[in-house]
Design a protein around this motif. Structure first.
Motif, PDB file in Angstrom:
ATOM      1  N   TRP A  14       0.802  -1.105  -0.048  1.00 44.04           N
ATOM      2  CA  TRP A  14       0.083  -0.039  -0.083  1.00 44.04           C
ATOM      3  C   TRP A  14       0.878   1.246  -0.085  1.00 44.04           C
ATOM      4  CZ3 TRP A  14      -4.387  -1.215  -1.620  1.00 44.04           C
ATOM      5  CH2 TRP A  14      -5.034  -2.180  -1.001  1.00 44.04           C
ATOM      6  N   ALA A  15       0.485   2.100  -0.790  1.00 41.82           N
ATOM      7  CA  ALA A  15       1.262   3.303  -1.129  1.00 41.82           C
ATOM      8  C   ALA A  15       0.119   4.495  -1.192  1.00 41.82           C
ATOM      9  CB  ALA A  15       2.103   3.481  -2.233  1.00 41.82           C
ATOM     10  N   THR A  16      -0.379   4.641  -0.036  1.00 41.63           N
ATOM     11  CA  THR A  16      -1.714   5.577   0.117  1.00 41.63           C
ATOM     12  C   THR A  16      -1.697   6.204   1.505  1.00 41.63           C
ATOM     13  OG1 THR A  16      -4.010   5.414  -0.034  1.00 41.63           O
ATOM     14  CG2 THR A  16      -2.792   3.502   0.861  1.00 41.63           C
ATOM     15  N   THR A  17      -2.250   7.448   1.586  1.00 37.36           N
ATOM     16  CA  THR A  17      -2.566   8.004   2.766  1.00 37.36           C
ATOM     17  C   THR A  17      -3.567   7.349   3.532  1.00 37.36           C
ATOM     18  OG1 THR A  17      -4.503   9.389   1.643  1.00 37.36           O
ATOM     19  CG2 THR A  17      -2.233  10.415   1.695  1.00 37.36           C
ATOM     20  N   TRP A  18      -4.350   6.140   2.964  1.00 35.79           N
ATOM     21  CA  TRP A  18      -5.171   5.472   3.745  1.00 35.79           C
ATOM     22  C   TRP A  18      -4.426   4.483   4.977  1.00 35.79           C
ATOM     23  CZ3 TRP A  18     -10.132   3.104   2.595  1.00 35.79           C
ATOM     24  CH2 TRP A  18     -11.123   3.815   1.815  1.00 35.79           C
ATOM     25  N   PRO A  67       7.389   9.368   5.755  1.00 34.09           N
ATOM     26  CA  PRO A  67       8.057  10.137   6.685  1.00 34.09           C
ATOM     27  C   PRO A  67       7.765  11.867   6.669  1.00 34.09           C
ATOM     28  CG  PRO A  67       9.282  10.123   4.539  1.00 34.09           C
ATOM     29  CD  PRO A  67       7.920   9.202   4.473  1.00 34.09           C
ATOM     30  N   ASP A  68       7.883  12.200   7.782  1.00 29.81           N
ATOM     31  CA  ASP A  68       7.523  13.849   7.941  1.00 29.81           C
ATOM     32  C   ASP A  68       8.851  14.336   7.411  1.00 29.81           C
ATOM     33  OD1 ASP A  68       5.040  13.522   9.188  1.00 29.81           O
ATOM     34  OD2 ASP A  68       6.187  13.215  11.258  1.00 29.81           O
ATOM     35  N   ARG A 103      10.131  10.281  -3.813  1.00 29.96           N
ATOM     36  CA  ARG A 103      11.338  10.185  -2.983  1.00 29.96           C
ATOM     37  C   ARG A 103      11.083   8.827  -1.903  1.00 29.96           C
ATOM     38  NH1 ARG A 103      13.560  15.806  -1.471  1.00 29.96           N
ATOM     39  NH2 ARG A 103      11.896  15.894  -0.678  1.00 29.96           N
ATOM     40  N   PRO A 104      10.055   8.897  -1.281  1.00 22.59           N
ATOM     41  CA  PRO A 104      10.118   7.823  -0.033  1.00 22.59           C
ATOM     42  C   PRO A 104       9.622   6.398  -0.802  1.00 22.59           C
ATOM     43  CG  PRO A 104       8.622   9.554   0.542  1.00 22.59           C
ATOM     44  CD  PRO A 104       9.222   9.888  -0.915  1.00 22.59           C
ATOM     45  N   LEU A 105       9.057   6.486  -1.886  1.00 32.13           N
ATOM     46  CA  LEU A 105       8.834   5.012  -2.585  1.00 32.13           C
ATOM     47  C   LEU A 105      10.195   4.569  -3.293  1.00 32.13           C
ATOM     48  CD1 LEU A 105       5.453   5.577  -4.355  1.00 32.13           C
ATOM     49  CD2 LEU A 105       6.003   4.397  -2.334  1.00 32.13           C
ATOM     50  N   VAL A 106      10.958   5.385  -3.663  1.00 28.87           N
ATOM     51  CA  VAL A 106      12.327   4.915  -4.438  1.00 28.87           C
ATOM     52  C   VAL A 106      13.135   4.328  -2.965  1.00 28.87           C
ATOM     53  CG1 VAL A 106      14.582   5.760  -5.307  1.00 28.87           C
ATOM     54  CG2 VAL A 106      12.397   6.335  -6.272  1.00 28.87           C
ATOM     55  N   GLU A 107      13.153   5.255  -1.950  1.00 29.29           N
ATOM     56  CA  GLU A 107      13.738   4.813  -0.744  1.00 29.29           C
ATOM     57  C   GLU A 107      13.385   3.368  -0.128  1.00 29.29           C
ATOM     58  OE1 GLU A 107      14.369   6.374   3.788  1.00 29.29           O
ATOM     59  OE2 GLU A 107      14.411   7.766   2.144  1.00 29.29           O
ATOM     60  N   TRP A 108      12.027   3.152  -0.159  1.00 32.03           N
ATOM     61  CA  TRP A 108      11.281   2.065   0.302  1.00 32.03           C
ATOM     62  C   TRP A 108      11.936   0.810  -0.725  1.00 32.03           C
ATOM     63  CZ3 TRP A 108       8.350  -2.258   0.057  1.00 32.03           C
ATOM     64  CH2 TRP A 108       7.960  -2.819   1.343  1.00 32.03           C
TER      65      TRP A 108
END
Length: 158
Positions: free
Chosen positions: A56-60, A83-84, A97-102
């Motif tokens: 899941w890559a969602t604000t949910w 991340p904040d 950026r967070p998805l590439v890091e993940w």
């Protein structure tokens, strides 16, 4: 292969022209959120059949596992914790950026309704493995044609 899944505008379509209501699907699972009935439950088996690690890559956040996963007949999936952080550079989506890091060095697919050419360019520069950023039309959500595009890309890169 990781498949990052957004929900709003990707699995749950929105913004249909006036006079064209969305179908309301049914499953054995009563939805915790009424918008979930817009998701075709047949998408669950189709997504699982891709053979990717669904994430899941969602604000949910965890609500995705409580509301959407049972509707689709999927087990609980990993959830990207956002991340904040400071605002991303101009034009770059805040998820990029967070998805590439993940993902790290692992190949991935990201399905979202807000992906732009700026995101594709940034990923091409900063991610060293195969990556498909597939934009879905929010009015329709994920369609059989979208799934066909994913299957085709996986044939080459999976």
């Amino acid at each position: 292969m990781i498949l990052f899944l957004d929900i709003d505008g990707t699995l749950i379509p929105f913004g249909a022209p006036a006079g064209h209501p969305y179908p309301a699907y049914e499953t054995a699972h009563a939805p915790l959120n009424p918008l979930v009935t817009r998701i075709d439950p047949a998408l669950g088996p189709r997504l699982a059949a891709l053979g990717c690690q669904l994430v899941w890559a969602t604000t949910w956040m965890d609500d995705a596992n409580a509301c959407v996963a049972p509707w689709l007949g999927l087990p609980p999936l990993p959830v990207v914790e956002w991340p904040d952080e400071d605002e991303p550079p101009a034009l770059l989506h805040w998820k990029t950026r967070p998805l590439v890091e993940w993902a790290g060095e692992r190949p991935f697919i990201w399905i979202d309704d807000e992906i732009t050419e700026a995101d594709r360019a940034w990923v091409a520069t900063h991610h060293h493995g195969p990556a498909l950023l597939h934009r879905v039309a929010h009015e329709f959500g994920l369609t059989p044609a979208d799934l066909g595009a994913l299957e085709s890309w996986l044939t080459t890169h999976g």
